[in-house]
Design a protein around this motif. Structure first.
Motif, PDB file in Angstrom:
ATOM      1  N   GLN A 228      17.921 -17.558   5.681  1.00 48.45           N
ATOM      2  CA  GLN A 228      19.389 -16.377   4.977  1.00 48.45           C
ATOM      3  C   GLN A 228      20.235 -16.339   5.843  1.00 48.45           C
ATOM      4  O   GLN A 228      20.760 -15.517   6.556  1.00 48.45           O
ATOM      5  CB  GLN A 228      19.130 -15.639   4.017  1.00 48.45           C
ATOM      6  N   GLN A 229      19.838 -15.254   7.151  1.00 51.68           N
ATOM      7  CA  GLN A 229      20.509 -14.513   8.307  1.00 51.68           C
ATOM      8  C   GLN A 229      21.972 -14.077   7.690  1.00 51.68           C
ATOM      9  O   GLN A 229      23.108 -14.703   8.065  1.00 51.68           O
ATOM     10  CB  GLN A 229      20.815 -16.613   9.301  1.00 51.68           C
ATOM     11  N   PRO A 230      21.819 -13.089   6.758  1.00 52.12           N
ATOM     12  CA  PRO A 230      22.095 -12.506   6.746  1.00 52.12           C
ATOM     13  C   PRO A 230      23.383 -11.526   7.327  1.00 52.12           C
ATOM     14  O   PRO A 230      22.390 -11.242   8.920  1.00 52.12           O
ATOM     15  CB  PRO A 230      21.520 -11.567   5.695  1.00 52.12           C
ATOM     16  N   VAL A 231      24.028 -11.173   7.015  1.00 53.76           N
ATOM     17  CA  VAL A 231      24.742 -10.165   7.690  1.00 53.76           C
ATOM     18  C   VAL A 231      25.311  -9.484   7.722  1.00 53.76           C
ATOM     19  O   VAL A 231      25.506  -8.920   6.361  1.00 53.76           O
ATOM     20  CB  VAL A 231      25.714 -11.007   8.989  1.00 53.76           C
ATOM     21  N   ALA A 232      26.530  -7.941   8.178  1.00 55.41           N
ATOM     22  CA  ALA A 232      27.153  -7.249   7.922  1.00 55.41           C
ATOM     23  C   ALA A 232      26.311  -6.473   6.578  1.00 55.41           C
ATOM     24  O   ALA A 232      24.974  -6.072   6.570  1.00 55.41           O
ATOM     25  CB  ALA A 232      28.173  -7.429   6.799  1.00 55.41           C
ATOM     26  N   ARG A 233      26.537  -6.554   5.379  1.00 54.85           N
ATOM     27  CA  ARG A 233      26.390  -5.304   4.546  1.00 54.85           C
ATOM     28  C   ARG A 233      25.080  -5.979   4.023  1.00 54.85           C
ATOM     29  O   ARG A 233      23.678  -5.321   4.094  1.00 54.85           O
ATOM     30  CB  ARG A 233      27.258  -5.139   3.194  1.00 54.85           C
ATOM     31  N   ASP A 234      24.997  -7.788   3.831  1.00 55.74           N
ATOM     32  CA  ASP A 234      23.522  -8.120   3.329  1.00 55.74           C
ATOM     33  C   ASP A 234      22.140  -7.511   4.528  1.00 55.74           C
ATOM     34  O   ASP A 234      21.425  -7.237   3.621  1.00 55.74           O
ATOM     35  CB  ASP A 234      23.734 -10.290   3.348  1.00 55.74           C
ATOM     36  N   LEU A 235      22.621  -7.671   5.567  1.00 51.42           N
ATOM     37  CA  LEU A 235      21.734  -7.412   6.305  1.00 51.42           C
ATOM     38  C   LEU A 235      20.662  -5.988   6.174  1.00 51.42           C
ATOM     39  O   LEU A 235      20.237  -5.739   6.420  1.00 51.42           O
ATOM     40  CB  LEU A 235      22.386  -7.763   7.499  1.00 51.42           C
ATOM     41  N   ARG A 236      21.990  -4.902   5.770  1.00 53.08           N
ATOM     42  CA  ARG A 236      21.579  -3.303   6.107  1.00 53.08           C
ATOM     43  C   ARG A 236      20.762  -3.359   4.932  1.00 53.08           C
ATOM     44  O   ARG A 236      20.318  -2.768   4.474  1.00 53.08           O
ATOM     45  CB  ARG A 236      22.705  -2.737   5.612  1.00 53.08           C
ATOM     46  N   ILE A 237      21.422  -4.271   3.734  1.00 54.21           N
ATOM     47  CA  ILE A 237      19.893  -4.190   2.270  1.00 54.21           C
ATOM     48  C   ILE A 237      19.034  -4.168   2.556  1.00 54.21           C
ATOM     49  O   ILE A 237      17.901  -3.039   2.611  1.00 54.21           O
ATOM     50  CB  ILE A 237      20.942  -5.210   1.663  1.00 54.21           C
ATOM     51  N   VAL A 238      18.960  -5.655   3.849  1.00 59.92           N
ATOM     52  CA  VAL A 238      16.865  -6.058   3.714  1.00 59.92           C
ATOM     53  C   VAL A 238      17.079  -5.388   4.629  1.00 59.92           C
ATOM     54  O   VAL A 238      15.471  -4.798   4.266  1.00 59.92           O
ATOM     55  CB  VAL A 238      17.315  -7.672   4.365  1.00 59.92           C
ATOM     56  N   VAL A 239      17.387  -5.176   5.513  1.00 63.67           N
ATOM     57  CA  VAL A 239      16.809  -3.684   6.731  1.00 63.67           C
ATOM     58  C   VAL A 239      16.664  -2.323   5.993  1.00 63.67           C
ATOM     59  O   VAL A 239      15.428  -1.957   6.285  1.00 63.67           O
ATOM     60  CB  VAL A 239      17.589  -3.065   7.830  1.00 63.67           C
ATOM     61  N   SER A 240      17.286  -2.119   4.974  1.00 68.57           N
ATOM     62  CA  SER A 240      16.696  -0.988   3.925  1.00 68.57           C
ATOM     63  C   SER A 240      15.254  -0.981   3.586  1.00 68.57           C
ATOM     64  O   SER A 240      14.431   0.154   2.468  1.00 68.57           O
ATOM     65  CB  SER A 240      18.456  -0.605   3.449  1.00 68.57           C
ATOM     66  N   ALA A 241      15.684  -1.943   2.915  1.00 65.81           N
ATOM     67  CA  ALA A 241      14.343  -2.591   1.723  1.00 65.81           C
ATOM     68  C   ALA A 241      13.206  -2.618   2.171  1.00 65.81           C
ATOM     69  O   ALA A 241      11.809  -1.595   1.881  1.00 65.81           O
ATOM     70  CB  ALA A 241      14.581  -4.176   1.323  1.00 65.81           C
ATOM     71  N   LEU A 242      13.025  -2.654   3.640  1.00 67.96           N
ATOM     72  CA  LEU A 242      12.211  -2.506   4.935  1.00 67.96           C
ATOM     73  C   LEU A 242      11.559  -1.344   5.253  1.00 67.96           C
ATOM     74  O   LEU A 242      10.075  -0.733   4.278  1.00 67.96           O
ATOM     75  CB  LEU A 242      11.826  -3.254   5.961  1.00 67.96           C
ATOM     76  N   ARG A 243      12.241  -0.338   4.833  1.00 67.89           N
ATOM     77  CA  ARG A 243      12.673   0.891   5.344  1.00 67.89           C
ATOM     78  C   ARG A 243      12.089   2.646   4.379  1.00 67.89           C
ATOM     79  O   ARG A 243      11.144   2.580   4.165  1.00 67.89           O
ATOM     80  CB  ARG A 243      14.148   1.943   5.909  1.00 67.89           C
ATOM     81  N   MET A 244      13.003   1.892   3.006  1.00 62.42           N
ATOM     82  CA  MET A 244      12.014   2.425   1.659  1.00 62.42           C
ATOM     83  C   MET A 244      10.659   1.671   1.400  1.00 62.42           C
ATOM     84  O   MET A 244       9.801   2.787   1.097  1.00 62.42           O
ATOM     85  CB  MET A 244      13.363   1.848   0.758  1.00 62.42           C
ATOM     86  N   SER A 245       9.654  -0.028   1.540  1.00 62.47           N
ATOM     87  CA  SER A 245       9.039  -0.229   1.667  1.00 62.47           C
ATOM     88  C   SER A 245       8.250   1.128   2.095  1.00 62.47           C
ATOM     89  O   SER A 245       6.783   1.027   1.351  1.00 62.47           O
ATOM     90  CB  SER A 245       9.244  -1.438   1.395  1.00 62.47           C
TER      91      SER A 245
END
Lengths: 218, 218
Positions: free
Chosen positions: A70-87
């Motif tokens: 999906q190649q997210p950018v900006a806030r969308d990208l941060r959501i996915v990166v944060s999900a990795l950290r929350m996991s």
């Protein structure tokens, strides 16, 4: 494309909720096993931890595939990166619940916390469960008042953690070395468990508001 | 575009090396402060930890901006995601070095580890330094034999960690409760420090070979 992405984000969120619910079960059983010297329950926590690890690992793979496709950018990208950290933090909370269960198993049929520390650990344990429950609801509902509640409960857990040391270091402490070692580690585990919840709560809050209030677990 | 990306990856790697070198300095000073009861050195470690935190945070921002701007996929994406995780683990290693320094500061002018445990902690401390040095070289050179060496040193640290508990729990242990609490926490910190290094080493190895040998820090 955008709609697919939103659906995938919901999938990520649902999986985080699923893992957080298993963490609630793990800490509930671990602290009960610890306080009641219930070895069967302790073994259940230990046996089930690999499931949390596997779900966290699967979630990481999903997050990475979303980034790639999906190649997210900006806030969308941060959501996915944060999900990795929350996991990663949820997985670690599961590990800590397992450590608490292991202490219970080692000392069975004795209780790890005895006498005047029994009440302190019962309170710490029930607060860890409350923290985990609030965290699970926070991830599910994004009701940010829960993030503040988690921080407040964590403050109380920190006080109890300090009080364990004060007890153990007081002149009237009559515990054996085994007991001193056990309660030192146990108190540290209870405290770290809540620290991870605070760290995750900050990430949820940050994603919702853009306000970053700290650098995570210390 | 591809060339820009390669250059940015080198920047990420250089920053990871820079942080890992600060971690080497932190653990060297922390374990020296711990073993020699050097309060000035302990305070230096504590004062310098925020620098590691800030560099790790900057690196995270760089990694996220690379993902947003370069949209890496497949192996390139995994490299950037792994950099985020390595950064988190290095930051945590810095925190643990700080915890060891804090124990030294609390007990000053006494030494935390005394008598027969002094030698054990000297060995654990020097092995933690060796682990950090090997890790820094591994990140810089990607010489994978270093990953195996780190795992071997970690095995020895685990043995020493167990031996600390055996000593403290033996009938002949004559330490005070303060001392028992301190060495319990100290031993745990020394052991966890190396665990994080093993976890990072596995990620480097995985990126180089595609072989995943475990689920990271337990």
């Amino acid at each position: 494309m955008r709609e697919v992405f939103q659906q995938e984000l919901r999938e990520v969120q649902e999986r985080l909720v699923e893992i957080s619910r298993l963490v609630v079960i793990a800490i509930t059983n671990a602290t009960t096993a610890f306080n009641e010297s219930n070895v069967a329950l302790a073994e259940k926590v230990i046996a089930e931890d690999p499931k949390i690890d596997a779900l966290a690992s699967d979630l990481d793979e999903l997050a990475i595939s979303i980034m790639a496709l999906q190649q997210p950018v900006a806030r969308d990208l941060r959501i996915v990166v944060s999900a990795l950290r929350m996991s990663a933090s949820l997985e670690r909370m599961g590990d800590i619940a397992e450590h608490i269960a292991q202490l219970a198993r080692y000392r069975y049929p004795e209780k790890v916390a005895q006498d005047r520390l029994l009440g302190v650990f019962e309170e710490m344990g029930s607060l860890d469960v409350i923290v985990a429950e609030k965290l699970s609801r926070l991830i599910e509902t994004e009701d940010l008042s829960l993030a503040d509640e988690i921080r407040d409960v964590d403050d109380r857990i920190d006080e109890l953690h300090v009080s364990v040391f004060e007890t153990v270091l007081s002149e009237t402490w009559a515990g054996t070395s085994v007991n001193t070692v056990d309660v030192t580690l146990a108190s540290r585990y209870h405290e770290r468990f809540a620290d991870h919840a605070v760290s995750i709560a900050k990430k949820v809050k940050y994603l919702a508001t853009g306000e970053w209030t700290g650098a995570g677990v210390r």
